[in-house]
Structures are given as C-alpha cells and as structure tokens.
Design an enzyme around this catalytic site. Structure first.
Site: not given
Length: 387
Positions: A63, A66, A123, A229
């Site tokens: 993730s 992102k 997320s 993130k």
C-alpha cells in the site's frame, strides 16, 4: 575434565581471533535496518541521502503505492482540475476492491476531502480506485499517469500496475524511489492535514458512521511524525514510508520487507533518530523568493519572473560550521514562450569546498503566453525608434 576445560578455552580464544569485529560503517553493519530487506533516509528539502541499505533493490511496495496515488491527486488539486468539495461517485469496480477498505457502496458519493481521509488514514483500496477513476477517467489511465510521473521524477526502478498495491506481477519499486515520491508529495503541505491524523470519521451524522484509524502508529508515538504510508502483503511483508519534522528539518525514512509491524516501526524510529541527532538545516531562501527576471522570446509578457520552487536549504552535520559557501544561479538560456507557471527553468546552487551541497530548482513565477503578431510588430518598431 581438566583437559576438556583447557581445550574449551583455547577454542574460544581461536574463534574470537578469527571472527571479524563489527565496524562503524553505517551502510554495512549499522544495527538499524539490519532486519529489513531495504531502507533509506533522506533530508526532504535537499534530497540528500543520510543512510541507505539495498536502496535500489526492486521490491513490491504494497500500500505504499498510494504515495504516488496521493501525489497525482494533490497535483490535480494544485492545478485546480478538481476541488476538495467535488462529489466522487463510486463505481462497481471501485467498490469491489478487497484488502484494506472503507466499504464503499456502488453509487455512493463522497467528497474528494472524504476520499483523501479514507486513503491517507485507513489505506482504503476502494477509495483509491474511486479517486483514480475520478482524476484519470479510468483506473487504467490513472496508472499510466502514475508511471509517467515516476519517469518525470527520474525513478528508474519503479513500475505500477494498479493504484492500491494489491499483489500483481510487474508492480515494484525501491526504497530510494519511494523516498523520492514521498519527497515530491511532501511539497504539497496540504497532504499533512490527512496523513498526520490518527483518527477521523466518514459518513458523519448517518447510521453508517465509519471510524478511521491511521495504519501508521508512529503518528501517535514518534515526536514530530506526520506521515506518510504503511504497506503490507504476504509478499512485501511490512513496509513503511514515514516522515517527521523537528526544528525545521524534515526527514523521510523508508523500510521495506520487515518481519513484523513492531520491527518496521522500531527500524524507522531508529533511522530517524540517527538523522535528527546527526544533522541540522539552515534555511537560505524561502520558497517563492524572486531571484531574477529574464526576457522570453516572443513572450507575453516579454519578461519572466524567476522564483525559488522550494526552500533553499543547507544541510549540515551537527557541530560543523556553515563555513565559506559559494552561491551560483544558473538559468536556462533562450527562454521560449509559452511557459507555464511552475516550470523549472534553472537552479540555485550552493557549493562548499568545491562540492555541491544544495541545489534548489528555480521556476517560472507566472504564465507567459505567446505574443501576438501585433505585439511583436510593436516591440520591433519601438526598438528601432529608440536606438
């Protein structure tokens, strides 16, 4: 028995003599990042690497993908192609995303502001795809833009296949490339309104009120942490692109392939501790500072204001004096219209002892259109008459 102990002591001494002692080399045997596949720490303004381990090793980012998704969203916001109050409609495709999600329903509508909360805090894969479709027209087109942006940033070891980081073949990046993406995203200060929140809510004042909790626990535990993130898949293991700011200095740290969330957070905290303990920054010029004015061939207006695209910063090891520095402004020759505001047209360079220690982009301060034929004719006429 006596003979045995004599033999044991000799064997111990022999092993001590043969095995190499640890060194102080930060990039080889530093205890920090020793348990992860790759890691890097950079200072945000200069991009200078303060520590790295396997930083160019291509790995799945999960993730952390992102970060690029958010970068393109904030770029669209800055260019006024979208706004925070715009309503985003959720497609069947976006709502079908598995993994981390905020359980968007097909046809449900949320503002860009709410979608950003879902992506940055929780997320949300479904929110990421919904925003990709909104900004790019389709997820496929948005992914194409992600790869184009990676190329613009000079990232040679990154390729995206989706906006979420869900496992798929040929989707990879490196610790170094993640740090560069995070550096670019951090220039949109508005992003920290989202990444720095530990908790928030979606669908306020409804029966479907949804609690968001930040997947980055360092937001609560590490002084100065305000982004950025996390990531996890079985293949990628535990990853984190983190940033923190203290005393005016922002550092970005990335770890990939940690065995557990605890190890991931511990490694990041240790790396940032070392950076803050060892370095400091000295601000030289503010962002947007007018540096020069230059003529633009066939431009309207005829001259371009050239400003700093970001803060000009000098990174120093603690205890070191700034010393004598050499400042140089380099601007592209023969500027041609049209030029869009924000276009890089040169750089402001600081050197110390013959080595470049800071290089700040200089950008166009305003839009310059191409002058019409009457404007060009008038300029030529005036020039002739005033000789």
């Amino acid at each position: 028995m006596k003979t045995f102990f004599v033999w044991l002591i000799c064997a111990t001494l022999l092993l001590t003599a043969v095995l190499p002692a640890g060194t102080a080399s930060a990039e080889t045997t530093d205890s920090k990042s020793s348990g992860v596949k790759s890691a890097i720490v950079i200072e945000q303004e200069t991009g200078r690497i303060l520590y790295q381990k396997n930083a160019d090793k291509e790995l799945p980012p999960a993730s952390m993908t992102k970060v690029m998704t958010l970068l393109l969203i904030f770029k669209a916001l800055s260019q006024h192609r979208i706004s925070l109050t715009d309503q985003v409609s959720v497609s069947e495709h976006a709502a079908s995303m598995g993994g981390s999600q905020v359980f968007l329903e097909p046809g449900e509508r949320m503002t860009v502001d709410e979608m950003l909360k879902a992506i940055a805090i929780a997320s949300g894969n479904d929110a990421s795809v919904a925003m990709a479709e909104f900004v790019g027209g389709s997820e496929k087109e948005f992914v194409k833009q992600m790869n184009q942006e990676a190329a613009k940033l000079g990232l040679k070891h990154t390729h995206f296949e989706n906006t979420t980081g869900l496992p798929v073949k040929n989707h990879y990046t490196t610790a170094h490339d993640m740090a560069v993406m995070a550096q670019a995203l951090a220039r949109y200060k508005q992003v920290f309104n989202y990444t720095s929140k530990y908790e928030d809510y979606l669908r306020q004042n409804t029966d479907q009120k949804f609690w968001l909790v930040n997947t980055n626990k360092l937001i609560r535990t590490y002084p100065g942490a305000d982004g950025m993130k996390t990531g996890f898949t079985n293949e990628a293991k535990y990853c984190l692109t983190a940033t923190a700011k203290r005393n005016g200095m922002r550092v970005i740290a990335v770890v990939m392939g940690a065995a557990s969330p605890k190890e991931r957070n511990s490694e990041i905290a240790g790396l940032m501790d070392q950076a803050f303990a060892g370095y400091t920054t000295q601000k030289l010029l503010d962002k947007g500072r007018l540096v020069a004015s230059r003529p633009v061939d066939k431009g309207n207006p005829a001259h371009l204001s050239i400003v700093t695209g970001q803060q000009a910063v000098l990174l120093l090891k603690k205890g070191d004096e700034a010393g004598t520095t050499t400042k140089k402004t380099v601007i592209n020759k023969n500027l041609q219209a049209p030029i869009r505001a924000g276009t890089v047209v040169g750089y402001y360079q600081i050197s110390k002892k013959g080595r470049t220690v800071s290089k700040t982009p200089l950008v166009a301060g305003e839009n310059v259109k191409r002058a019409g034929w009457w404007q060009l004719f008038t300029r030529v006429t005036v020039s002739i008459l005033t000789r």
